[in-house]
Design a protein around this motif. Structure first.
Motif, mmCIF file in Angstrom:
data_model
loop_
_atom_site.group_PDB
_atom_site.id
_atom_site.type_symbol
_atom_site.label_atom_id
_atom_site.label_comp_id
_atom_site.label_asym_id
_atom_site.label_seq_id
_atom_site.Cartn_x
_atom_site.Cartn_y
_atom_site.Cartn_z
ATOM 1 N N ASP A 1 -15.402 16.549 10.506
ATOM 2 C CA ASP A 1 -15.164 15.241 11.138
ATOM 3 C C ASP A 1 -14.444 15.412 12.472
ATOM 4 O O ASP A 1 -14.749 14.715 13.439
ATOM 5 N N LEU A 2 -13.523 16.338 12.518
ATOM 6 C CA LEU A 2 -12.782 16.615 13.751
ATOM 7 C C LEU A 2 -13.709 17.222 14.810
ATOM 8 O O LEU A 2 -13.638 16.864 15.985
ATOM 9 N N VAL A 3 -14.595 18.109 14.398
ATOM 10 C CA VAL A 3 -15.557 18.719 15.322
ATOM 11 C C VAL A 3 -16.470 17.640 15.898
ATOM 12 O O VAL A 3 -16.714 17.601 17.118
ATOM 13 N N LEU A 4 -16.961 16.752 15.065
ATOM 14 C CA LEU A 4 -17.842 15.680 15.550
ATOM 15 C C LEU A 4 -17.089 14.732 16.475
ATOM 16 O O LEU A 4 -17.648 14.267 17.477
ATOM 17 N N ALA A 5 -15.828 14.464 16.184
ATOM 18 C CA ALA A 5 -15.020 13.636 17.082
ATOM 19 C C ALA A 5 -14.833 14.342 18.426
ATOM 20 O O ALA A 5 -14.892 13.709 19.491
ATOM 21 N N HIS A 6 -14.627 15.649 18.395
ATOM 22 C CA HIS A 6 -14.523 16.451 19.620
ATOM 23 C C HIS A 6 -15.806 16.348 20.443
ATOM 24 O O HIS A 6 -15.759 16.150 21.667
ATOM 25 N N LEU A 7 -16.955 16.459 19.800
ATOM 26 C CA LEU A 7 -18.222 16.374 20.521
ATOM 27 C C LEU A 7 -18.446 14.974 21.077
ATOM 28 O O LEU A 7 -18.942 14.811 22.202
ATOM 29 N N HIS A 8 -18.061 13.960 20.324
ATOM 30 C CA HIS A 8 -18.172 12.585 20.823
ATOM 31 C C HIS A 8 -17.273 12.392 22.048
ATOM 32 O O HIS A 8 -17.686 11.804 23.055
ATOM 33 N N LYS A 9 -16.067 12.908 21.959
ATOM 34 C CA LYS A 9 -15.132 12.812 23.082
ATOM 35 C C LYS A 9 -15.696 13.550 24.305
ATOM 36 O O LYS A 9 -15.620 13.042 25.426
ATOM 37 N N SER A 10 -16.264 14.724 24.090
ATOM 38 C CA SER A 10 -16.852 15.505 25.183
ATOM 39 C C SER A 10 -18.022 14.753 25.809
ATOM 40 O O SER A 10 -18.160 14.715 27.034
ATOM 41 N N GLN B 1 -30.411 24.423 11.630
ATOM 42 C CA GLN B 1 -31.105 23.204 12.009
ATOM 43 C C GLN B 1 -30.766 22.071 11.042
ATOM 44 O O GLN B 1 -30.600 22.287 9.852
ATOM 45 N N GLY B 2 -30.682 20.884 11.584
ATOM 46 C CA GLY B 2 -30.454 19.714 10.751
ATOM 47 C C GLY B 2 -29.000 19.426 10.460
ATOM 48 O O GLY B 2 -28.692 18.403 9.852
ATOM 49 N N GLY B 3 -28.094 20.293 10.892
ATOM 50 C CA GLY B 3 -26.681 20.050 10.666
ATOM 51 C C GLY B 3 -26.141 18.990 11.612
ATOM 52 O O GLY B 3 -26.761 18.649 12.622
ATOM 53 N N ALA B 4 -24.990 18.478 11.294
ATOM 54 C CA ALA B 4 -24.397 17.398 12.086
ATOM 55 C C ALA B 4 -24.065 17.851 13.506
ATOM 56 O O ALA B 4 -24.219 17.078 14.460
ATOM 57 N N VAL B 5 -23.613 19.090 13.672
ATOM 58 C CA VAL B 5 -23.283 19.589 15.008
ATOM 59 C C VAL B 5 -24.551 19.738 15.840
ATOM 60 O O VAL B 5 -24.599 19.323 17.002
ATOM 61 N N GLN B 6 -25.595 20.310 15.235
ATOM 62 C CA GLN B 6 -26.881 20.423 15.931
ATOM 63 C C GLN B 6 -27.392 19.039 16.328
ATOM 64 O O GLN B 6 -27.912 18.851 17.422
#
Length: 190
Positions: free
Chosen positions: A50-59, A112-117
């Motif tokens: 969740d923190l990684v996805l928030a980081h990507l959203h912020k970026s 493939q198919g992961g949330a980060v991808q």
């Protein structure tokens, strides 16, 4: 105060993820750098994912804002397309530049198919749409094709500069972009 702590944790985590890599940055390091507790971190971000996805959203939002600022300085759609290269050149000039956060994250989470991808793919899709919209405004018929070409130039220049600082890759990419834009406009006028 709670909102400030949540934002602060995200700021600290984003900085560490970008500088050290996502997989190299553990929750303990984030907690220590933020001067907080795991309980507080998990209150706002139930998992590291969740923190990684928030980081990507912020970026994504930070890059979007920089692009919009760069675009508003230009009136002509063709110049707006080229201004995108200038925005990324400015990012690369920053001593803290460590590459594109989305390319970096996608490389670390290659499944493939992961949330980060998916987050990286969504960013790429939105970025190409922005460029295709500008290309259409410039009267380019094959706007999606041109957007894909320009996006590839920018991604390549980002990776090149990450590998070799001061490479001038974005300057060269911009020059190639000028050629592609001119060719696309010439094709539209035929």
């Amino acid at each position: 105060m709670a909102r400030d702590l949540q934002a602060y944790i995200l700021d600290v985590a984003s900085d560490l993820f970008y500088r050290q890599g996502i997989k190299n940055t553990g929750v303990d390091a984030i907690v220590k750098a933020a001067g907080t507790t795991k309980m507080s971190l998990y209150k706002y971000y139930p998992s590291k994912d969740d923190l990684v996805l928030a980081h990507l959203h912020k970026s994504r939002e930070a890059i979007r804002e920089l692009l919009l600022q760069g675009l508003e300085k230009q009136a002509d759609p063709q110049q707006k397309l080229l201004a995108i290269f200038d925005v990324f050149a400015d990012l690369q000039a920053d001593p803290s530049f460590r590459g594109c956060p989305f390319i970096n994250a996608a490389a670390e989470f290659a499944e493939q198919g992961g949330a980060v991808q998916q987050a990286a793919a969504d960013y790429t899709k939105a970025f190409r749409k922005l460029m295709a919209d500008l290309a259409r405004q410039a009267g380019i018929v094959q706007a999606d094709e041109l957007a894909g070409q320009l996006a590839m130039l920018i991604a390549g220049a980002m990776a090149s500069e990450q590998i070799q600082k001061g490479s001038g890759a974005m300057i060269n990419a911009r020059k190639a972009g000028e050629i592609l834009i001119a060719a696309a406009q010439a094709g539209a006028s035929e």
